[in-house]
Design a protein around this motif. Structure first.
Motif, PDB file in Angstrom:
ATOM      1  N   UNK A  23     -33.988 -65.520  24.882  1.00  0.00           N
ATOM      2  CA  UNK A  23     -33.459 -66.408  25.910  1.00  0.00           C
ATOM      3  C   UNK A  23     -33.116 -65.586  27.138  1.00  0.00           C
ATOM      4  N   UNK A  24     -33.134 -66.248  28.289  1.00  0.00           N
ATOM      5  CA  UNK A  24     -32.898 -65.530  29.542  1.00  0.00           C
ATOM      6  C   UNK A  24     -32.073 -66.375  30.500  1.00  0.00           C
ATOM      7  N   UNK A  25     -31.173 -65.701  31.221  1.00  0.00           N
ATOM      8  CA  UNK A  25     -30.462 -66.312  32.347  1.00  0.00           C
ATOM      9  C   UNK A  25     -30.820 -65.495  33.578  1.00  0.00           C
ATOM     10  N   UNK A  26     -30.175 -65.773  34.694  1.00  0.00           N
ATOM     11  CA  UNK A  26     -30.412 -64.986  35.900  1.00  0.00           C
ATOM     12  C   UNK A  26     -29.954 -63.535  35.736  1.00  0.00           C
ATOM     13  N   UNK A  27     -29.029 -63.299  34.773  1.00  0.00           N
ATOM     14  CA  UNK A  27     -28.412 -61.985  34.658  1.00  0.00           C
ATOM     15  C   UNK A  27     -28.733 -61.205  33.391  1.00  0.00           C
ATOM     16  N   UNK A  28     -29.189 -61.869  32.329  1.00  0.00           N
ATOM     17  CA  UNK A  28     -29.340 -61.157  31.064  1.00  0.00           C
ATOM     18  C   UNK A  28     -30.335 -61.850  30.140  1.00  0.00           C
ATOM     19  N   UNK A  29     -30.701 -61.153  29.061  1.00  0.00           N
ATOM     20  CA  UNK A  29     -31.545 -61.738  28.017  1.00  0.00           C
ATOM     21  C   UNK A  29     -30.852 -61.556  26.671  1.00  0.00           C
ATOM     22  N   UNK A  30     -31.228 -62.386  25.703  1.00  0.00           N
ATOM     23  CA  UNK A  30     -30.635 -62.325  24.378  1.00  0.00           C
ATOM     24  C   UNK A  30     -31.666 -62.739  23.345  1.00  0.00           C
ATOM     25  N   UNK A  31     -31.885 -61.890  22.333  1.00  0.00           N
ATOM     26  CA  UNK A  31     -32.749 -62.256  21.211  1.00  0.00           C
ATOM     27  C   UNK A  31     -31.948 -63.084  20.223  1.00  0.00           C
ATOM     28  N   UNK A  32     -32.539 -64.173  19.744  1.00  0.00           N
ATOM     29  CA  UNK A  32     -31.910 -65.031  18.747  1.00  0.00           C
ATOM     30  C   UNK A  32     -32.521 -64.690  17.383  1.00  0.00           C
ATOM     31  N   UNK A  33     -31.677 -64.286  16.413  1.00  0.00           N
ATOM     32  CA  UNK A  33     -32.190 -63.908  15.099  1.00  0.00           C
ATOM     33  C   UNK A  33     -32.351 -65.107  14.166  1.00  0.00           C
ATOM     34  N   UNK A  34     -33.208 -64.938  13.178  1.00  0.00           N
ATOM     35  CA  UNK A  34     -33.379 -65.957  12.132  1.00  0.00           C
ATOM     36  C   UNK A  34     -32.140 -65.960  11.240  1.00  0.00           C
ATOM     37  N   UNK A  35     -31.597 -67.133  10.936  1.00  0.00           N
ATOM     38  CA  UNK A  35     -30.421 -67.192  10.071  1.00  0.00           C
ATOM     39  C   UNK A  35     -30.752 -67.031   8.587  1.00  0.00           C
TER      40      UNK A  35
END
Length: 89
Positions: free
Chosen positions: A49-61
């Motif tokens: 996922x991405x915003x104007x300022x950062x990214x984040x990986x979403x892990x499988x639960x």
């Protein structure tokens, strides 16, 4: 055959809401790291996922085989959005 499991977008980190980058609670899917048929393990990253300022990986639960994707690159998603279905191990 086991029942399919819906994998939904978890809550975003508190820091994303407090900095104002995600104040509308919607973020953009910048990358999809799996495809239908892939075998994944718990905590493997599945989307970015991405915003104007950062990214984040979403892990499988949990682990299993990806049955289908319910998002595309460029989609805007919110907490609780269905991202994929998984055939559990």
């Amino acid at each position: 055959m086991s029942r399919l499991i819906e994998i939904r977008l978890p809550a975003m980190p508190d820091c994303w809401n407090s900095c104002g980058a995600c104040s509308d609670e919607a973020v953009r899917v910048s990358d999809i790291l799996v495809k239908p048929g892939d075998q994944i393990a718990r905590d493997d990253p599945v989307i970015t996922l991405e915003t104007d300022k950062t990214t984040l990986d979403i892990p499988a639960p949990r682990s299993g085989r990806v049955d289908s994707l319910h998002i595309d690159i460029g989609d805007t998603v919110i907490e609780g959005a269905l991202i994929l279905t998984l055939q559990p191990d």
